[in-house]
Write a protein that holds these residues in place. Sequence first.
Motif, short mmCIF file in Angstrom:
data_model
loop_
_atom_site.label_atom_id
_atom_site.label_comp_id
_atom_site.label_asym_id
_atom_site.label_seq_id
_atom_site.Cartn_x
_atom_site.Cartn_y
_atom_site.Cartn_z
N TRP A 423 -40.99 28.63 6.80
CA TRP A 423 -40.64 27.50 7.67
C TRP A 423 -39.60 27.87 8.74
N LEU A 425 -38.55 30.29 12.13
CA LEU A 425 -39.14 31.10 13.20
C LEU A 425 -38.81 32.57 12.93
N ASP A 442 -38.96 26.12 11.98
CA ASP A 442 -40.15 26.08 12.83
C ASP A 442 -40.54 24.63 13.11
N ALA A 444 -42.25 23.65 15.41
CA ALA A 444 -43.63 23.55 15.91
C ALA A 444 -44.56 23.17 14.77
N ASN A 445 -44.06 23.28 13.54
CA ASN A 445 -44.85 22.97 12.35
C ASN A 445 -44.56 21.53 11.90
N TYR A 480 -41.40 32.95 17.38
CA TYR A 480 -42.71 33.11 16.73
C TYR A 480 -42.82 32.07 15.64
N SER A 481 -43.87 31.25 15.75
CA SER A 481 -44.08 30.20 14.75
C SER A 481 -45.11 30.68 13.73
N TYR A 483 -46.64 29.02 11.83
CA TYR A 483 -47.64 27.96 11.73
C TYR A 483 -48.75 28.10 12.79
N GLN A 489 -48.99 31.44 20.41
CA GLN A 489 -47.58 31.75 20.20
C GLN A 489 -46.71 31.47 21.43
N THR A 492 -44.76 28.22 21.36
CA THR A 492 -43.79 27.94 20.29
C THR A 492 -42.57 27.17 20.79
N TYR A 496 -41.71 23.49 19.74
CA TYR A 496 -40.45 23.32 19.00
C TYR A 496 -39.69 22.12 19.57
#
Length: 721
Positions: A423, A425, A442, A444-445, A480-481, A483, A489, A492, A496
């Motif tokens: 979870w 980055l 992360d 973005a997740n 870098y995610s 997810y 990428q 991200t 985010y």
Amino acid sequence: MSIRVSNNTFVLQTEHTSYAFALYDGKYPVHLYYGGKQDCTTLTIPNRYNAFSPYYKEYGMVYSPDCAWTELPLFGNGDFRATALKLRGADGSCVTDFVYDGYEILTGRICPEGLPCADPDQNTQTLALRMLDSVTGCLLIAYYTVFADCDIITRYFRLENAGTASVKIERAMSATLNIPPVDADYVILRGAYPRERYYQREHVAYGMQSICSRRGASSHQFNPFAAVCTHDADEDTGEVYGINFVYSGSYLTEIEKDQNGMIRLQTGLGEENFGYLLERGQTFDCPEAVFTYSADGLNGMSHNFHSFIRAHILPPEPFPTRPIVLNTWEASYFDIDENNLLRFADAAKENGIDMLVMDDGWFGKRDDDTSSLGDWYEHKTKFPTGLASFVDRVKAKGIKFGIWIEPEMVNPDSDLYRAHPDWALAAPGREPLLSRHQMVLDFANPAVIDYLESLFDKTLGALDIDYIKWDMNRNISAAYSPYLPPERQDETQFRYMKGVYRLFRWFGERFPKVMIENCSGGGGRYDLGMMKYSTQIWTSDITDPGLRIPIQHGSTYAYPPCVMSCHVSNSGNLTADPRRLDFAFRTAINGMLGYELHLPDMPDQVKATVREQTALYRTYEEIIKKGRFYRVHNPQTGPYYSYYFVSEDESRILATFLQHKAQEREDVRMAFRADPMARYTDELTGKEYAGAALCEGITFENSTEDYAYRMFLFRKVGESL
Ligand code: DGJ
């Protein structure tokens, strides 16, 4: 009506400005005018052409994307200057040719999806300009929203992939201004931790000058605000164009003087930390940019931004008066527990302070900054009777209670990271870099946000809180995610930020009566995106008044004093010297007052001073919060900082002159926007002034000692004789 369209000419009118563009041959929107209000309907697009500039066969050497003042400069199609959009088609080509495809005028506005944007009112109107690229099949809609009362126009664009294949957005700039050739300067707010937003003014040279953040935050280093002004402009005269970005992540602002002297000023996501794959049928919205024009110098520009932020960006005031806070950080750092915090609460109550803010250190096993971010449940040893009962005991004393959180972060030494290492980055197969011993979650997740929502719902939902201080203490290094798939990428950082805004919105809905104060190691995210959700922002971690002054001064170019959270601390043991303590207070009341000192252990004399200060501040608060703010002396270019507020009803002028260091004896002068036909009394001295004399300027002696100040509170008492 603030938007009119006739004969392919589009005119946006605000109270004091006009903005106009027309379609070249009914196809390409070309800028005509931005400046003081005028009738723009007779303006036409001049022929502009330079050798070596590519042209369309059908027009010949009278129109080139390289010389035109285009509203939407496109990468790869003949404009060699900085462009607003770079789009890669499925065939690998980055050439696009967006052509006008119609317009609509809307009442109100359309918000960019999932992003903060300005709130409309009953007068807000939006021009939606549609443009189509026939080869990719993409439709671009540029939204120009007019906030006529504040002389502000905002712009962003939406891209809809109506074609048959995926495309990739490789550069996106939300707004582009074309400023006529003029001898110009630009103003930006530069800095570092902890000396954010210092005023910097430079000459606009031919070529590119840009500022940006690559940090995943709008940053301590370069605030997203920028202005271009005529070289002779000062605080009160001269033409100024200002731009800002309603976004809190990495960004790019460009000021480019082209071969013909035209200045292109634009802001947006740029390309270095951004890319977006747009599949067939998908839509992308970029964040909103905000711009203004003033013929009344830098103060005029600031007034436009200040009124706009107060009326259209900031959340509604949560309380009738802003709480004067006592924050535990600089007083106790991680050394907090139930008993000592109850002493803070008593001291707050007894000395005119409204709220205790429990800063870092209340959760997990957080005894220093090496652990526990992510473990948002009470520190059992520090709160043996439980957080909820502790908060109730604080509130029972008759004060408000605030709490610190840093939701975006995780320490490797935390239960959260041990349970969900994926979870954070981090680039696959590489050791992640740390900053303040922490990693970035992360956002973005969506699962990460879901988890935080349910955790805060439980922990904070059980507490009777009035305020949240939302901190953020590192920047994103490896964006870098885990997810996102490899081909997404580049998204991200942008995703985010959308995750951060989603969590802010959740807090707003879940805790509607709670005031949010934003913070990022002080003012590392002092931007319009954060202001959308935060009533005020912790200006900087520097509280020493001498070092604070340039930060507060710089911040006022783009942001109103009501956002600026200013604490009196015990930096350098200043409470030991009544003169310094007084000076720290006079410095702090440039914005919203708070304290950050160990009040329970302070001598009675300091407590008595705090009582006097809090009472005095209350008499000024309204004018500081809502008044029209004028800068006079610039602490970056001279030894003094001075400014004044004019109250909303124009009956009072509150002026402050701050001199941090002793100077050789000289007279100083402050002039005011007073009513020249009125008489005023300075309520602090009883002295009478003619309004015309205040306009002309009053002269007083500087000081040959450190920590000197003068304050004036002029009240209109009648007509001039
Ligand atoms: C940085 C903030 O700027 C400080 O005010 C304080 O909240 C610390 N973080 C706590 O870690």
